[in-house]
Design an enzyme around this catalytic site. Structure first.
Site, PDB file in Angstrom:
ATOM      1  N   ILE A 179       0.865  -1.190   0.000  1.00 41.70           N
ATOM      2  CA  ILE A 179       0.000   0.000   0.000  1.00 41.70           C
ATOM      3  C   ILE A 179       0.896   1.232   0.000  1.00 41.70           C
ATOM      4  CG2 ILE A 179      -1.828   1.279   1.182  1.00 41.70           C
ATOM      5  CD1 ILE A 179      -2.666  -1.291   2.558  1.00 41.70           C
ATOM      6  N   THR A 180       0.769   2.062  -1.024  1.00 40.43           N
ATOM      7  CA  THR A 180       1.571   3.291  -1.044  1.00 40.43           C
ATOM      8  C   THR A 180       0.892   4.334  -0.156  1.00 40.43           C
ATOM      9  OG1 THR A 180       0.465   4.335  -2.946  1.00 40.43           O
ATOM     10  CG2 THR A 180       2.276   2.817  -3.436  1.00 40.43           C
ATOM     11  N   GLY A 181       1.706   5.178   0.473  1.00 38.91           N
ATOM     12  CA  GLY A 181       1.159   6.245   1.314  1.00 38.91           C
ATOM     13  C   GLY A 181       0.357   5.689   2.483  1.00 38.91           C
ATOM     14  N   ALA A 182       0.924   4.679   3.150  1.00 41.47           N
ATOM     15  CA  ALA A 182       0.191   4.054   4.261  1.00 41.47           C
ATOM     16  C   ALA A 182       0.550   4.688   5.602  1.00 41.47           C
ATOM     17  CB  ALA A 182       0.476   2.554   4.285  1.00 41.47           C
ATOM     18  N   SER A 226      -0.585   7.519   6.722  1.00 41.24           N
ATOM     19  CA  SER A 226      -1.702   8.278   7.312  1.00 41.24           C
ATOM     20  C   SER A 226      -2.988   7.994   6.547  1.00 41.24           C
ATOM     21  CB  SER A 226      -1.407   9.785   7.302  1.00 41.24           C
ATOM     22  OG  SER A 226      -1.416  10.278   5.985  1.00 41.24           O
ATOM     23  N   GLY A 227      -4.080   8.548   7.055  1.00 40.58           N
ATOM     24  CA  GLY A 227      -5.359   8.546   6.352  1.00 40.58           C
ATOM     25  C   GLY A 227      -5.840   7.188   5.881  1.00 40.58           C
ATOM     26  N   TYR A 254      -4.688  18.266  -9.085  1.00 34.57           N
ATOM     27  CA  TYR A 254      -5.048  17.079  -8.299  1.00 34.57           C
ATOM     28  C   TYR A 254      -6.200  16.316  -8.966  1.00 34.57           C
ATOM     29  CZ  TYR A 254      -7.220  14.242  -4.640  1.00 34.57           C
ATOM     30  OH  TYR A 254      -7.782  13.205  -3.937  1.00 34.57           O
TER      31      TYR A 254
HETATM   32  P1  NDP Z   1      -3.322  11.545   3.408  1.00 35.12           P
HETATM   33  O1  NDP Z   1      -2.617  12.806   3.150  1.00 35.12           O
HETATM   34  O2  NDP Z   1      -3.703  11.186   4.783  1.00 35.12           O
HETATM   35  O3  NDP Z   1      -2.480  10.348   2.820  1.00 35.12           O
HETATM   36  C1  NDP Z   1      -1.681  10.486   1.682  1.00 35.12           C
HETATM   37  C2  NDP Z   1      -0.461   9.608   1.811  1.00 35.12           C
HETATM   38  O4  NDP Z   1       0.326   9.776   0.630  1.00 35.12           O
HETATM   39  C3  NDP Z   1       0.429   9.956   2.998  1.00 35.12           C
HETATM   40  O5  NDP Z   1       0.832   8.768   3.596  1.00 35.12           O
HETATM   41  C4  NDP Z   1       1.608  10.651   2.344  1.00 35.12           C
HETATM   42  O6  NDP Z   1       2.825  10.496   3.045  1.00 35.12           O
HETATM   43  C5  NDP Z   1       1.664   9.897   1.039  1.00 35.12           C
HETATM   44  N1  NDP Z   1       2.497  10.564   0.055  1.00 35.12           N
HETATM   45  C6  NDP Z   1       2.407  11.825  -0.399  1.00 35.12           C
HETATM   46  N2  NDP Z   1       3.403  12.078  -1.262  1.00 35.12           N
HETATM   47  C7  NDP Z   1       4.128  10.936  -1.380  1.00 35.12           C
HETATM   48  C8  NDP Z   1       5.279  10.576  -2.095  1.00 35.12           C
HETATM   49  N3  NDP Z   1       5.942  11.447  -2.864  1.00 35.12           N
HETATM   50  N4  NDP Z   1       5.757   9.319  -1.982  1.00 35.12           N
HETATM   51  C9  NDP Z   1       5.144   8.437  -1.171  1.00 35.12           C
HETATM   52  N5  NDP Z   1       4.051   8.728  -0.450  1.00 35.12           N
HETATM   53  C10 NDP Z   1       3.557   9.976  -0.547  1.00 35.12           C
HETATM   54  O7  NDP Z   1      -4.609  11.569   2.440  1.00 35.12           O
HETATM   55  P2  NDP Z   1      -5.788  10.520   2.190  1.00 35.12           P
HETATM   56  O8  NDP Z   1      -5.646   9.355   3.062  1.00 35.12           O
HETATM   57  O9  NDP Z   1      -7.035  11.280   2.191  1.00 35.12           O
HETATM   58  O10 NDP Z   1      -5.508  10.109   0.684  1.00 35.12           O
HETATM   59  C11 NDP Z   1      -5.317   8.781   0.270  1.00 35.12           C
HETATM   60  C12 NDP Z   1      -5.943   8.570  -1.089  1.00 35.12           C
HETATM   61  O11 NDP Z   1      -7.350   8.743  -1.000  1.00 35.12           O
HETATM   62  C13 NDP Z   1      -5.462   9.541  -2.161  1.00 35.12           C
HETATM   63  O12 NDP Z   1      -5.259   8.820  -3.363  1.00 35.12           O
HETATM   64  C14 NDP Z   1      -6.630  10.479  -2.333  1.00 35.12           C
HETATM   65  O13 NDP Z   1      -6.682  11.014  -3.623  1.00 35.12           O
HETATM   66  C15 NDP Z   1      -7.786   9.539  -2.077  1.00 35.12           C
HETATM   67  N6  NDP Z   1      -9.065  10.143  -1.742  1.00 35.12           N
HETATM   68  C16 NDP Z   1      -9.209  10.847  -0.570  1.00 35.12           C
HETATM   69  C17 NDP Z   1     -10.422  11.402  -0.243  1.00 35.12           C
HETATM   70  C18 NDP Z   1     -10.630  12.175   0.996  1.00 35.12           C
HETATM   71  O14 NDP Z   1     -11.735  12.653   1.174  1.00 35.12           O
HETATM   72  N7  NDP Z   1      -9.633  12.334   1.866  1.00 35.12           N
HETATM   73  C19 NDP Z   1     -11.572  11.222  -1.129  1.00 35.12           C
HETATM   74  C20 NDP Z   1     -11.303  10.479  -2.320  1.00 35.12           C
HETATM   75  C21 NDP Z   1     -10.094   9.948  -2.590  1.00 35.12           C
HETATM   76  P3  NDP Z   1       3.254  11.430   4.296  1.00 35.12           P
HETATM   77  O15 NDP Z   1       2.540  10.849   5.460  1.00 35.12           O
HETATM   78  O16 NDP Z   1       4.712  11.237   4.338  1.00 35.12           O
HETATM   79  O17 NDP Z   1       2.829  12.814   3.965  1.00 35.12           O
HETATM   80 MG1  PMR Z   2     -16.760  18.759  -2.299  1.00 33.95          MG
HETATM   81  C1  PMR Z   2     -22.616  16.710  -3.096  1.00 33.95           C
HETATM   82  C2  PMR Z   2     -21.703  16.118  -2.546  1.00 33.95           C
HETATM   83  C3  PMR Z   2     -20.268  16.416  -2.427  1.00 33.95           C
HETATM   84  C4  PMR Z   2     -19.361  15.436  -2.168  1.00 33.95           C
HETATM   85  C5  PMR Z   2     -19.639  13.980  -1.956  1.00 33.95           C
HETATM   86  C6  PMR Z   2     -18.070  16.061  -2.129  1.00 33.95           C
HETATM   87  C7  PMR Z   2     -16.887  15.367  -1.919  1.00 33.95           C
HETATM   88  N1  PMR Z   2     -18.218  17.405  -2.323  1.00 33.95           N
HETATM   89  C8  PMR Z   2     -19.562  17.670  -2.521  1.00 33.95           C
HETATM   90  C9  PMR Z   2     -20.127  18.896  -2.783  1.00 33.95           C
HETATM   91  C10 PMR Z   2     -19.468  20.114  -2.761  1.00 33.95           C
HETATM   92  N2  PMR Z   2     -18.148  20.281  -2.527  1.00 33.95           N
HETATM   93  C11 PMR Z   2     -20.075  21.397  -2.985  1.00 33.95           C
HETATM   94  C12 PMR Z   2     -21.537  21.615  -3.259  1.00 33.95           C
HETATM   95  C13 PMR Z   2     -19.090  22.332  -2.861  1.00 33.95           C
HETATM   96  C14 PMR Z   2     -19.201  23.829  -3.024  1.00 33.95           C
HETATM   97  C15 PMR Z   2     -19.691  24.460  -1.832  1.00 33.95           C
HETATM   98  C16 PMR Z   2     -17.870  21.616  -2.573  1.00 33.95           C
HETATM   99  C17 PMR Z   2     -16.645  22.230  -2.383  1.00 33.95           C
HETATM  100  C18 PMR Z   2     -15.454  21.520  -2.200  1.00 33.95           C
HETATM  101  C19 PMR Z   2     -14.111  22.048  -2.077  1.00 33.95           C
HETATM  102  C20 PMR Z   2     -13.686  23.454  -2.084  1.00 33.95           C
HETATM  103  N3  PMR Z   2     -15.368  20.135  -2.130  1.00 33.95           N
HETATM  104  C21 PMR Z   2     -14.085  19.831  -2.014  1.00 33.95           C
HETATM  105  C22 PMR Z   2     -13.305  20.968  -1.966  1.00 33.95           C
HETATM  106  C23 PMR Z   2     -11.944  20.565  -1.839  1.00 33.95           C
HETATM  107  O1  PMR Z   2     -10.948  21.271  -1.752  1.00 33.95           O
HETATM  108  C24 PMR Z   2     -11.898  19.071  -1.866  1.00 33.95           C
HETATM  109  C25 PMR Z   2     -11.242  18.678  -3.156  1.00 33.95           C
HETATM  110  O2  PMR Z   2     -11.701  18.963  -4.223  1.00 33.95           O
HETATM  111  O3  PMR Z   2     -10.142  18.007  -3.047  1.00 33.95           O
HETATM  112  C26 PMR Z   2      -9.589  17.684  -4.306  1.00 33.95           C
HETATM  113  C27 PMR Z   2     -13.359  18.668  -1.913  1.00 33.95           C
HETATM  114  C28 PMR Z   2     -13.987  17.430  -1.892  1.00 33.95           C
HETATM  115  N4  PMR Z   2     -15.360  17.284  -1.999  1.00 33.95           N
HETATM  116  C29 PMR Z   2     -15.649  15.945  -1.892  1.00 33.95           C
HETATM  117  C30 PMR Z   2     -14.438  15.237  -1.717  1.00 33.95           C
HETATM  118  C31 PMR Z   2     -14.339  13.742  -1.564  1.00 33.95           C
HETATM  119  C32 PMR Z   2     -13.424  16.142  -1.731  1.00 33.95           C
HETATM  120  C33 PMR Z   2     -11.976  15.833  -1.503  1.00 33.95           C
HETATM  121  C34 PMR Z   2     -11.204  14.789  -1.835  1.00 33.95           C
HETATM  122  C35 PMR Z   2     -10.930  14.206  -3.182  1.00 33.95           C
HETATM  123  O4  PMR Z   2     -11.583  14.304  -4.168  1.00 33.95           O
HETATM  124  O5  PMR Z   2      -9.994  13.493  -3.171  1.00 33.95           O
END
Ligand code: NDP
Ligand code: PMR
Length: 390
Positions: free
Chosen positions: A82-85, A87-88, A265
């Site tokens: 698992i890459t990036g394990a 955190s999160g 992104y």
């Molecule tokens: P985190 O920031 O918690 O986790 C990201 C991980 O990626 C960290 O472990 C970080 O390491 C690692 N990482 C960043 N850069 C590198 C690098 N150069 N080499 C190796 N590892 C690296 O975020 P999330 O857990 O939220 O994100 C995990 C995945 O989930 C991502 O693919 C994200 O796009 C996806 N995702 C997240 C959502 C959300 O709502 N959070 C929604 C949808 C998708 P370090 O700890 O060292 O910073």
């Molecule tokens: Mg979003 C309707 C549902 C919905 C969901 C499921 C997400 C998920 N978001 C929703 C709606 C909205 N968002 C709306 C209506 C707005 C405007 C008010 C909004 C805004 C917003 C911002 C500024 N949302 C965001 C951001 C971010 O900076 C996050 C992002 O785009 O990261 C790339 C984000 C996200 N919204 C989500 C999810 C899952 C994210 C973040 C993570 C990702 O895609 O990886």
């Protein structure tokens, strides 16, 4: 919430500046007050403002499970990278898998010490994991990781490309060791090289269900409301990527446009989802490996938002919990990804998994761009050149 306290304090100081500067705090041009933004009727209002086309429900009915191959009676312990394990989502998935006792997890992380500490404090049984250094922002590091893994003598059964960076407030692009814009360089190109190299290892494994999973997201899919929050993902004709994404001779953005960290992104997530499908088309039949992607839900408190303004980090979790209802905890999201790793009912290849409100998985639809086969082929070919495979 405790972690949010310092941010809360700094908001007191910064809120004025942010309120003026960040009228687009939640992405859509939102000149109206935050009150309006948080109104429960945002759905209709925002859809109008954002002129969203047809939107596929993200909570569609559960698709019946497909492909349920019979499991061997005594299955050896599987190995998952698992890459990036550290955190999160990655950490929560490592924990969910390791705790079953059926998986050995290789935590592929750029910060060895952070990953070790995270694993320890999450209580991951130490016999079921080890940390290996991987910096996806360096192609040399990716190659070195693959060598080190091979020298460990372990079979590889599942690869999870999970790591990502998100740089929404960056004014200027930053670059990987090889000169690619950092978000696409890390999230897509680093993983592209890693997964291409490790496909050989997956092929050699005798594990009954070998999988390659690339984490995607709703925000890269413009057939959803979330995917229509500006800036929208758009790879265009890939001219910036073809030019090397280095911001010198060519643009730092895939479509050749001006740098925008949030868009970079989302573009990288489109690349992740296109890559998964191209893998499926090229290699599923030949290798039997199942390729999949997923949207795990909005895990609003992870480190992904560390570069965002403090006010965003404070308001985003309640916004997702109470308004969009898209919120999931790290633990729940980890269980979801762990299902994609090991659940026999999620073995279908070429699928983008999502979960409905009852936490049941279903095969979701990707946007037009994220399922464009011609773009996927071109992305594959350009990426191959950039990472030195062609
Ligand atoms: P985190 O920031 O918690 O986790 C990201 C991980 O990626 C960290 O472990 C970080 O390491 C690692 N990482 C960043 N850069 C590198 C690098 N150069 N080499 C190796 N590892 C690296 O975020 P999330 O857990 O939220 O994100 C995990 C995945 O989930 C991502 O693919 C994200 O796009 C996806 N995702 C997240 C959502 C959300 O709502 N959070 C929604 C949808 C998708 P370090 O700890 O060292 O910073
Ligand atoms: Mg979003 C309707 C549902 C919905 C969901 C499921 C997400 C998920 N978001 C929703 C709606 C909205 N968002 C709306 C209506 C707005 C405007 C008010 C909004 C805004 C917003 C911002 C500024 N949302 C965001 C951001 C971010 O900076 C996050 C992002 O785009 O990261 C790339 C984000 C996200 N919204 C989500 C999810 C899952 C994210 C973040 C993570 C990702 O895609 O990886």
């Amino acid at each position: 919430m405790a972690a949010l306290l310092p941010s809360t304090l700094s908001i007191q100081k910064e809120s004025k500046a942010i309120a003026i500067k960040e009228t687009s705090l939640f992405g859509a041009a939102l000149p109206t007050s935050l009150k309006a933004e948080f109104s429960p009727c945002f759905n209709k209002e925002l859809r109008k403002k954002l002129s969203v086309g047809p939107i596929k429900a993200q909570t569609a009915a559960t698709t019946p499970a497909v492909n349920q191959p019979s499991e061997k009676k005594t299955l050896r312990k599987g190995t998952a990278i698992i890459t990036g394990a550290s955190s999160g989502l990655g950490l929560a998935t490592a924990k969910a898998l390791a705790e079953t006792g059926k998986w050995h997890v290789i935590m592929a992380c750029r910060n060895f010490l952070k990953a070790e500490k995270a694993a320890k404090s999450a209580g991951i049984p130490k016999e079921n994991y080890n940390v290996m250094h991987l910096d996806l922002a360096s192609l040399d590091s990716v190659r070195q990781f693959v060598d080190t893994f091979r020298r460990s003598g372990r079979a590889l059964d599942v690869l999870v490309c999970n790591a990502a960076v998100y740089l929404p407030t960056a004014k200027e692009p930053t670059f990987t060791a090889d000169g690619f814009e950092l978000s696409v360089g890390t999230n897509h190109l680093g993983h592209f090289l890693l997964s291409r190299l490790l496909l050989d290892d997956l092929k050699q494994s005798d594990y009954p269900q070998r999988r390659l999973i690339i984490v995607g997201s709703i925000t890269g899919n413009t057939n959803t409301l979330a995917g229509n929050v500006p800036p929208k993902a758009n790879l265009g004709d890939l001219r910036g990527l073809a030019g090397g994404l280095n911001g010198v001779g060519s643009s730092s953005m895939i479509d050749g446009g001006e740098f925008d960290g949030a868009k970079a992104y989302k573009d990288s997530k489109v690349c992740n989802m296109l890559t998964m499908q191209e893998f499926h088309r090229r290699y599923h039949e030949e290798t039997g490996v199942a390729f999949s992607s997923l949207y795990p839900g909005c895990i609003a408190e992870t480190g992904l938002f560390r570069e965002h303004v403090p006010l965003f980090r404070l308001l985003f979790p309640p916004f997702q919990k109470y308004i969009t209802k898209g919120y999931v905890s790290e633990e729940e999201a980890g269980k979801r990804l762990a299902q994609v790793v090991s659940d026999p009912s999620l073995s279908k290849s070429g699928v983008y998994w999502s979960w409905n409100k009852n936490s049941s998985s279903f095969e979701n639809q990707l946007s037009k761009e994220a399922s464009d086969t011609e773009k996927a082929r071109k992305l594959w070919e350009v990426s191959e050149k950039l990472v030195g495979l062609a």
